[in-house]
Every structure is written in C-alpha cells, then in structure tokens.
Design a protein around this motif. Sequence first.
Motif, PDB file in Angstrom:
ATOM      1  N   GLY A  51       0.794  -1.228   0.000  1.00 35.97           N
ATOM      2  CA  GLY A  51       0.000   0.000   0.000  1.00 35.97           C
ATOM      3  C   GLY A  51       0.820   1.269   0.000  1.00 35.97           C
ATOM      4  N   SER A  52       2.115   1.149  -0.334  1.00 35.67           N
ATOM      5  CA  SER A  52       2.988   2.320  -0.400  1.00 35.67           C
ATOM      6  C   SER A  52       3.287   2.651  -1.858  1.00 35.67           C
ATOM      7  CB  SER A  52       4.309   2.055   0.333  1.00 35.67           C
ATOM      8  OG  SER A  52       4.084   1.708   1.682  1.00 35.67           O
ATOM      9  N   ALA A 101       0.547  -4.750 -14.189  1.00 37.11           N
ATOM     10  CA  ALA A 101       0.060  -6.130 -14.189  1.00 37.11           C
ATOM     11  C   ALA A 101      -0.647  -6.491 -12.889  1.00 37.11           C
ATOM     12  CB  ALA A 101       1.219  -7.096 -14.431  1.00 37.11           C
ATOM     13  N   ASN A 102      -0.392  -5.722 -11.837  1.00 31.66           N
ATOM     14  CA  ASN A 102      -1.001  -6.021 -10.538  1.00 31.66           C
ATOM     15  C   ASN A 102      -2.067  -4.998 -10.159  1.00 31.66           C
ATOM     16  OD1 ASN A 102       0.580  -8.428  -9.267  1.00 31.66           O
ATOM     17  ND2 ASN A 102       2.130  -7.156 -10.264  1.00 31.66           N
ATOM     18  N   ARG A 103      -2.661  -4.420 -11.180  1.00 31.74           N
ATOM     19  CA  ARG A 103      -3.795  -3.513 -11.000  1.00 31.74           C
ATOM     20  C   ARG A 103      -5.064  -4.353 -10.895  1.00 31.74           C
ATOM     21  NH1 ARG A 103      -7.671  -0.620 -13.972  1.00 31.74           N
ATOM     22  NH2 ARG A 103      -7.832   1.606 -13.475  1.00 31.74           N
ATOM     23  N   THR A 104      -5.816  -4.164  -9.832  1.00 39.38           N
ATOM     24  CA  THR A 104      -7.053  -4.915  -9.619  1.00 39.38           C
ATOM     25  C   THR A 104      -8.213  -3.945  -9.421  1.00 39.38           C
ATOM     26  OG1 THR A 104      -6.807  -4.992  -7.200  1.00 39.38           O
ATOM     27  CG2 THR A 104      -5.727  -6.737  -8.472  1.00 39.38           C
ATOM     28  N   ASN A 131      -7.609  -1.983  -6.107  1.00 40.90           N
ATOM     29  CA  ASN A 131      -6.513  -1.018  -5.967  1.00 40.90           C
ATOM     30  C   ASN A 131      -6.340  -0.138  -7.201  1.00 40.90           C
ATOM     31  OD1 ASN A 131      -5.251  -2.547  -7.928  1.00 40.90           O
ATOM     32  ND2 ASN A 131      -3.485  -3.124  -6.694  1.00 40.90           N
ATOM     33  N   ALA A 132      -7.336  -0.149  -8.096  1.00 48.11           N
ATOM     34  CA  ALA A 132      -7.212   0.545  -9.380  1.00 48.11           C
ATOM     35  C   ALA A 132      -6.874   2.025  -9.223  1.00 48.11           C
ATOM     36  CB  ALA A 132      -8.500   0.379 -10.184  1.00 48.11           C
ATOM     37  N   ASP A 133      -7.565   2.715  -8.329  1.00 47.14           N
ATOM     38  CA  ASP A 133      -7.321   4.150  -8.146  1.00 47.14           C
ATOM     39  C   ASP A 133      -5.908   4.406  -7.636  1.00 47.14           C
ATOM     40  OD1 ASP A 133      -9.872   4.716  -8.993  1.00 47.14           O
ATOM     41  OD2 ASP A 133     -10.711   4.915  -6.974  1.00 47.14           O
TER      42      ASP A 133
END
Length: 222
Positions: free
Chosen positions: A116-117, A142-145, A148-150
């Motif tokens: 989260g940093s 690649a680790n955009r979900t 956590n998109a924003d």
Amino acid sequence: MALLVKNNGVIDVRVDIPKILWSSSNTAMSEDLSSSSNNTSSSSSSSSLENSLREFLALGEIDTSIKFACENQLYTHALIISYLTDKQSFEKTMQNIIFNLDNGDVLKTFYELGAGSIPSVVTNVTKAHYGDWKRHLAVILANRTDTNADFVDLCIKTMGDTFIASGRIYAGHFCYLIANVPFGSYRNNADKLAVIGSIHAGQSNLSFATIPNLQLTEVYDH
C-alpha cells in the motif's frame, strides 16, 4: 546446583534453564549438523548462520533473532519468526526487508505496491540505478485490480509527472494514457495532457504542437 549458589537460590526458569540446556547440548548439536551437511563453503556458512539463529531462539531472544536473520538475509526465517510473534513485529520486519532490497529490483516495486505504499521508483524513475523503467511499470500495471485501481493509477500518473519534469515527454504521456488521465485543454495549464508528445503549459495557442503530434493525438483519440 552451581547456578543456585551463584544466583542465591533464585532461578529464572525461562532464562537460566534454557541457557544451561543449550550450553550442554551445543557441542553435540554442532557435530550432528556438521556431519550431515555438505563440505562446500556456502553450505558451511549457511549452517553457521542458522546455528546462531537457533541459539538466539533457544535463549528466548526473539528480537535479536529477527534482526540477525534480516542482517544475514535469512528473510524466510525472519518473516516466519516475526509472524509468529505479533502483527507489529511482522509488519516492521516486512518493511525492513523491502527497504533493504536493491532499488532496481522489481521485487521491491511489487512489495511496496502490495504493502500500500507508492513504490520509490515512481518518483525516482529517471535515476540510472533504478534500472529499466518499463520493467517496473509492467509490474505495477500487471497487478492492477478492481480494489486497488485508483491507487495504481495514482502511482502511474506520478511516474508520468516525474518523466515530464525531466523532459521525457513521450514516456510521461504514455504513463498518463495508461493511468486514464483525460485529455484537457491546451488553454488550461492544470490539465496534464492536451496533445500527445507536446507540453502545452504556458502556451497561448497551438504553436507548441507539431503536426505529427497533432496527428498522433487524433489517431489515438479516434
């Protein structure tokens, strides 16, 4: 009995007894481990480090064992020990391990993002020791979900700002595009993107934009 006399009849079962047990069995344990290990220098070094770690644990020195494991890159042991201790210890250990990874290692970027940093590469992407920015951006993207998109878009947009500040316009605008930064007006300096490949801030007309960049923007927009 000697310990009783030395301590005036007072024994701390948690501290004194483990010391006696470890001291009395230390030689035999070392011989057993030595006979079962390979003769390579790396194996001997690893065995020695893990023996020290075992001793710290046998003496109840949890904080020391975690610190020792981190300093000697025994990260798996450090994480397991801290996890079994308490949440605060685990989080502190995890942050310490991430901090000590090489800046150019995309693992550091992945771990920072997952924790989260904002990854450190985002604001330092133009520095040589951070390596190939495309690899870091690939890991972030690649680790955009959905959850956590924003946050990921913020990280990528900030990377774009870093590129723009250093004069790397195309790289910066590429980041803006994949971070879903909307096109704005060239009359508004606050808008980050008006014409792909051109900086519009401070301009009063379209003279800042080249024909190829205008065409590139038109093709992308349609």
